[in-house]
Scaffold this motif. Structure first.
Motif, PDB file in Angstrom:
ATOM      1  N   GLN A 142       0.831  -1.205   0.000  1.00  0.00           N
ATOM      2  CA  GLN A 142       0.000   0.000   0.000  1.00  0.00           C
ATOM      3  C   GLN A 142       0.867   1.257   0.000  1.00  0.00           C
ATOM      4  O   GLN A 142       0.588   2.224  -0.722  1.00  0.00           O
ATOM      5  N   LYS A 143       1.912   1.244   0.792  1.00  0.00           N
ATOM      6  CA  LYS A 143       2.823   2.394   0.869  1.00  0.00           C
ATOM      7  C   LYS A 143       3.481   2.666  -0.478  1.00  0.00           C
ATOM      8  O   LYS A 143       3.545   3.818  -0.935  1.00  0.00           O
ATOM      9  N   ILE A 146       0.973   4.113  -3.015  1.00  0.00           N
ATOM     10  CA  ILE A 146       0.720   5.531  -2.739  1.00  0.00           C
ATOM     11  C   ILE A 146       1.862   6.383  -3.276  1.00  0.00           C
ATOM     12  O   ILE A 146       1.644   7.419  -3.919  1.00  0.00           O
ATOM     13  N   SER A 150       1.362   9.024  -6.274  1.00  0.00           N
ATOM     14  CA  SER A 150       1.662  10.412  -5.931  1.00  0.00           C
ATOM     15  C   SER A 150       2.715  10.982  -6.869  1.00  0.00           C
ATOM     16  O   SER A 150       2.589  12.108  -7.371  1.00  0.00           O
ATOM     17  N   ILE A 206      -6.238   1.268  -0.982  1.00  0.00           N
ATOM     18  CA  ILE A 206      -5.520   2.037   0.043  1.00  0.00           C
ATOM     19  C   ILE A 206      -6.440   2.766   1.010  1.00  0.00           C
ATOM     20  O   ILE A 206      -5.967   3.370   1.972  1.00  0.00           O
ATOM     21  N   LYS A 210      -6.929   8.093   2.250  1.00  0.00           N
ATOM     22  CA  LYS A 210      -5.669   8.287   1.535  1.00  0.00           C
ATOM     23  C   LYS A 210      -5.916   8.626   0.069  1.00  0.00           C
ATOM     24  O   LYS A 210      -5.169   9.399  -0.529  1.00  0.00           O
ATOM     25  N   THR A 211      -6.981   8.062  -0.510  1.00  0.00           N
ATOM     26  CA  THR A 211      -7.324   8.386  -1.894  1.00  0.00           C
ATOM     27  C   THR A 211      -7.701   9.852  -2.018  1.00  0.00           C
ATOM     28  O   THR A 211      -7.296  10.544  -2.954  1.00  0.00           O
ATOM     29  N   LYS A 213      -6.758  12.266  -0.021  1.00  0.00           N
ATOM     30  CA  LYS A 213      -5.559  13.070   0.214  1.00  0.00           C
ATOM     31  C   LYS A 213      -4.705  13.177  -1.041  1.00  0.00           C
ATOM     32  O   LYS A 213      -4.078  14.209  -1.302  1.00  0.00           O
TER      33      LYS A 213
END
Length: 311
Positions: A142-143, A146, A150, A206, A210-211, A213
């Motif tokens: 997941q990290k 992201i 990003s 995720i 978080k999506t 953000k």
């Protein structure tokens, strides 16, 4: 199923054993569950696809038992149990033709289990270390996703290959097939995995917070290409034509495309004439927009909420 999940817990023999384990991440179908009726029906649909039908009964039975033994059953969970019970009641013994298909699917399953993608598998009675490793693989996947999304969102250019350990990739995206988040296809000849999902799929992978953000809610599609031998991943983000970001909403209101450098003519009117122009109020934060320059805003100047049609 009953024999394989016979309870070994002397304190509560009613709870089947190995009910919450995922021994082979390389064969997992993501998106099954028992949260509510919709998820239960999706579980049945996902396990009906070619390639995983051999374990459909096992998966649905496991989800039904998980729901039945949940300590705090919500209305949604009870509805899910009803869906599963109806399916199990109508389940019929597979035909000889179906059994042959299931046998072929089972052989594919065994090949996946013996591949490098499944090197972090564990048995029916996993150790604490094995369970911790499985959680770490998923969290790391997941990290990395992201970070990948990003970076791609900010650069707006061709994605670069990024290291992504195979166990983390498999823990996040599961095995080949259709999933709750989207799809995962494997090209065995080239050693390539192709994963496709949309904005809702990002939330599945995720989480919604978080999506949001990452400001990826307007994504039409994400294509992820993974080289299994080099353990490198690339991503392409395809945004929807109508983005709902504040910048794009204001841009459309002014009659220009997002990011356009075209200058807009500004009419300088006396302040008293400007103030007499119709106003509109944001339904979310109640901020009042007054004046000619704000009449065509499609998003609130203060909180960014989309302007409703009746405002």
């Amino acid at each position: 199923w009953n024999k394989a999940h016979a309870s070994t817990n002397n304190n509560d023999s009613t709870i089947p054993s190995s009910l919450y384990t995922d021994e082979n991440p390389a064969t997992t179908i993501k998106g099954t569950g028992f949260k509510n009726e919709r998820i239960a029906k999706r579980t049945i649909e996902l396990t009906s696809q070619p390639g995983v039908r051999y374990k459909q009964y096992w998966t649905i039975r496991a989800m039904r038992e998980r729901a039945a033994h949940h300590p705090n059953k919500s209305v949604g969970i009870r509805d899910a149990i009803t869906v599963f019970d109806e399916w199990l009641e109508n389940h019929k013994e597979p035909s000889d033709q179906d059994k042959q298909l299931y046998k072929e699917e089972w052989e594919d399953f065994r090949r996946l289990c013996q591949s490098d993608a499944n090197k972090h598998c564990y048995g029916k009675d996993p150790t604490k270390e094995e369970l911790r490793r499985a959680r770490d693989d998923l969290a790391n996947g997941q990290k990395l996703l992201i970070q990948l999304l990003s970076s791609q969102r900010q650069s707006q250019s061709s994605s670069r290959s990024t290291p992504f350990p195979l166990p983390s990739f498999v823990a996040l995206f599961g095995g080949p097939g259709m999933h709750g988040y989207g799809s995962h296809e494997i090209d065995s000849d080239q050693g390539i995995s192709r994963v496709t999902f949309d904005g809702d799929g990002i939330q599945e992978l995720i989480g919604a917070a978080k999506t949001s953000k990452l400001m990826l809610g307007n994504v039409a599609k994400v294509e992820v290409t993974y080289n299994r031998s080099d353990e490198l991943v690339m991503a392409t983000i395809i945004r929807s034509k109508q983005s709902n970001t504040i910048e794009n909403l204001w841009g459309r209101a002014a009659g220009k495309s997002p990011g356009s450098k075209k200058r807009q003519r500004i009419d300088c009117k006396p302040k008293d004439e400007e103030d007499t122009h119709p106003e509109w109020t944001c339904k979310t934060c109640t901020f009042v927009h007054v004046g000619r320059s704000k009449r065509d805003f499609l998003a609130c100047e203060l909180c960014g909420s989309t302007r409703l049609a009746d405002t």
